[in-house]
Write an enzyme that holds these catalytic residues in place. Structure first.
Site, PDB file in Angstrom:
ATOM      1  N   HIS A 130     -92.553  68.367   6.873  1.00 51.41           N
ATOM      2  CA  HIS A 130     -90.950  69.153   6.906  1.00 51.41           C
ATOM      3  C   HIS A 130     -90.653  70.406   5.287  1.00 51.41           C
ATOM      4  O   HIS A 130     -90.305  70.813   5.252  1.00 51.41           O
ATOM      5  CB  HIS A 130     -89.954  68.668   6.535  1.00 51.41           C
ATOM      6  CG  HIS A 130     -89.981  67.885   4.934  1.00 51.41           C
ATOM      7  ND1 HIS A 130     -90.318  66.694   4.661  1.00 51.41           N
ATOM      8  CD2 HIS A 130     -89.418  68.373   3.500  1.00 51.41           C
ATOM      9  CE1 HIS A 130     -89.666  66.268   3.401  1.00 51.41           C
ATOM     10  NE2 HIS A 130     -89.742  67.585   2.543  1.00 51.41           N
ATOM     11  N   ASP A 160     -93.800  62.405   9.472  1.00 49.59           N
ATOM     12  CA  ASP A 160     -93.683  63.334   8.359  1.00 49.59           C
ATOM     13  C   ASP A 160     -94.842  63.579   7.281  1.00 49.59           C
ATOM     14  O   ASP A 160     -94.715  64.316   6.339  1.00 49.59           O
ATOM     15  CB  ASP A 160     -92.732  63.446   6.931  1.00 49.59           C
ATOM     16  CG  ASP A 160     -91.579  64.250   6.400  1.00 49.59           C
ATOM     17  OD1 ASP A 160     -92.039  65.726   7.196  1.00 49.59           O
ATOM     18  OD2 ASP A 160     -90.624  64.695   6.186  1.00 49.59           O
ATOM     19  N   SER A 233     -91.959  67.035  -2.652  1.00 50.57           N
ATOM     20  CA  SER A 233     -91.901  66.951  -1.484  1.00 50.57           C
ATOM     21  C   SER A 233     -93.478  66.894  -1.065  1.00 50.57           C
ATOM     22  O   SER A 233     -93.794  68.085  -1.264  1.00 50.57           O
ATOM     23  CB  SER A 233     -91.221  67.365  -0.268  1.00 50.57           C
ATOM     24  OG  SER A 233     -89.693  66.341  -0.465  1.00 50.57           O
TER      25      SER A 233
END
Length: 494
Positions: A130, A160, A233
């Site tokens: 992402h 992911d 992230s």
């Protein structure tokens, strides 16, 4: 020791030279102090590191900041006056309302920030999917401030995870993966990344939980209270040996900031995904070729299964399992030498087992175990996607187990988009508060089996119910198709 013995011992000590007696006294005092310290150490958290500075200094050079750029096409203002193409004075009109002389607004650049880490000297970098999804340009910044353009090697949206590659003039500093399977709740961990675009940042915490699942079939998250925020992230979660045990992916927060509930995809999953992306540019997961559901206590009772464990097969598709002789209604209790806890456990292990391997699968069927040998296929989620449909039928239902049921007709099959040869009874309604309602049965469901026997009429369903009651069963196991997808449901008949 008796009073006489203690007196004799004191007499022997008193006979020793004075320096020796003094040394013995000191040894006694030191021994007592050591004993007290040893008893107090567990209360003082003797395993807590004095500082994380050495570890942070060692691993930070392998952590990168990631900036992505995406071209976003601007939309025309719907309130702005427009003329049809070719209309008189079109050029004058456009010049007046668009001072730059362009009718279409200019595209704009959207940027996003994230983190990543280098896993090899030749420049492979792991991050979250992402972070880079839809990006036109990807730039990585090293701890030293050097910047490089990165190319996308491959992504795996299911976990992911994304793999990037940069070309650096010299070997890059990198960090190894650790074994997340040996990590324990309470172990210290270190999160490094680029929170909120502030640059390199380190936070420490412990592993709060393991084996967390959020949404995906292949989830195996480590939960940590180390501060993780937006921008973290894709960054690494380190153990105290400087090994990556997780990739920071998500947080649970009502306000978007860290409240001490962060999630990192375990290295056990990430390492396999990265290997496949590096080798093939995509993930290649094993495929068993069945639809499955968890075994509940009432389903286990219906099948005379000793424990409510394993994965219940609701449908066997054309493919590996059908070729091996698996049947609908089998309960997979063991896969490739290990016991199966539930459907999530089986899905992950099948995916990790590899494509083209022959594995041993133990199923519980008709009260006994049977061993099958299945050669796993390649999972293709696009091909496995199924559509659902809903329909209606004339109202002539009968009441059984809190259900209004009616026999299927060809017209019903056509109207509902069902397979032409599908047999069973249609659920027209469900009695409120009934066991059937609590088990999720709804109008439009089709019952194709009862007591692991096919049913094509309402009379068949009633006969299976009567047989179950005569056998002293407490539940009746139904095969129900909801929107085309099959599942087993055990209804109470008491």
């Amino acid at each position: 020791m008796t009073h006489h013995q203690r007196g004799a011992s004191r007499a022997r000590v008193a006979a020793l030279p004075a320096p020796t007696r003094l040394a013995l006294r000191w040894l006694s005092v030191v021994g007592m102090l050591l004993l007290i310290l040893a008893m107090a150490m567990p209360l003082n958290a003797q395993d807590r590191p004095v500082s994380f500075a050495d570890l942070a200094e060692r691993v930070s050079p392998a952590v990168v900041n990631i900036t992505t750029s995406t071209t976003v096409t601007a939309q025309l203002d719907p309130n702005q006056p427009r003329l049809p193409d070719g209309a008189p004075f079109e050029d004058f009109f456009n010049d007046f309302f668009n001072r730059d002389g362009q009718r279409q607004p200019r595209p704009r650049q959207s940027q996003a920030l994230g983190s990543g880490f280098v896993i090899s000297a030749d420049g492979y970098i792991v991050t979250n999917n992402h972070v880079i999804e839809g990006a036109d340009e990807i730039e990585v910044e090293l701890f030293t401030g050097e910047r490089y353009d990165a190319v996308l090697v491959g992504t795996d949206p299911a976990t992911d995870i994304a793999l990037l590659k940069v070309e650096a003039p010299t070997d890059m500093i990198y960090v190894p993966f650790g074994d997340s399977e040996v990590a324990r709740v309470g172990d210290w961990v270190l999160a490094v990344g680029n929170p909120l675009g502030q640059g390199f940042s380190v936070s420490a915490g412990i592993i709060s939980a393991r084996g967390r699942a959020l949404q995906g079939n292949y989830d195996d998250f480590i939960q940590t209270d180390a501060a993780i925020n937006r921008g973290n992230s894709g960054g690494p979660l380190f153990n105290m040996d400087g090994e990556v045990v997780g990739v920071n992916t998500a947080i649970l927060s009502p306000n978007g900031g860290s409240i001490g509930i962060g999630f990192a995809m375990s290295s056990h999953v990430v390492e396999r995904v990265v290997f496949q992306l590096r080798e093939y540019g995509e993930t290649r997961r094993g495929w068993l070729g069945v639809r499955i559901q968890d075994v509940t206590a009432d389903v286990a009772d219906s099948l005379t299964l000793p424990e409510a464990k394993g994965a219940l097969v609701t449908e066997v598709m054309e493919g590996p399992s059908r070729d091996a002789g698996m049947q609908s209604g089998d309960v997979i209790t063991s896969f490739d030498g290990g016991n199966v806890a539930d459907t999530r456990d089986l899905v992950r292990r099948v995916a990790d087992a590899g494509v083209g391997r022959q594995v041993e699968v133990v199923v519980f069927r008709d009260g006994a175990e049977e061993t099958l040998f299945v050669t796993l296929g390649l999972r293709d989620d696009d091909q496995l996607a199924s559509s659902s449909s809903q329909g209606a039928a004339p109202a002539t239902p009968e009441q059984i187990l809190g259900l209004e049921v009616i026999e299927l007709t060809d017209q019903m099959r056509t109207d509902m988009g069902l397979e032409p040869g599908l047999t069973g009874v249609l659920v027209r309604g469900v009695e409120p508060g009934s066991d059937a309602e609590s088990k999720g049965l709804r109008a439009g469901d089709v019952i194709t089996e009862a007591g692991q026997e096919p049913v094509s009429t309402v009379a068949d369903l009633q006969a299976r119910l009567d047989a179950a009651r005569e056998a002293g069963r407490r539940t009746l196991l139904l095969m129900v198709r909801s929107g085309g997808d099959p599942r087993f449901v055990a209804l109470s008949i008491e």
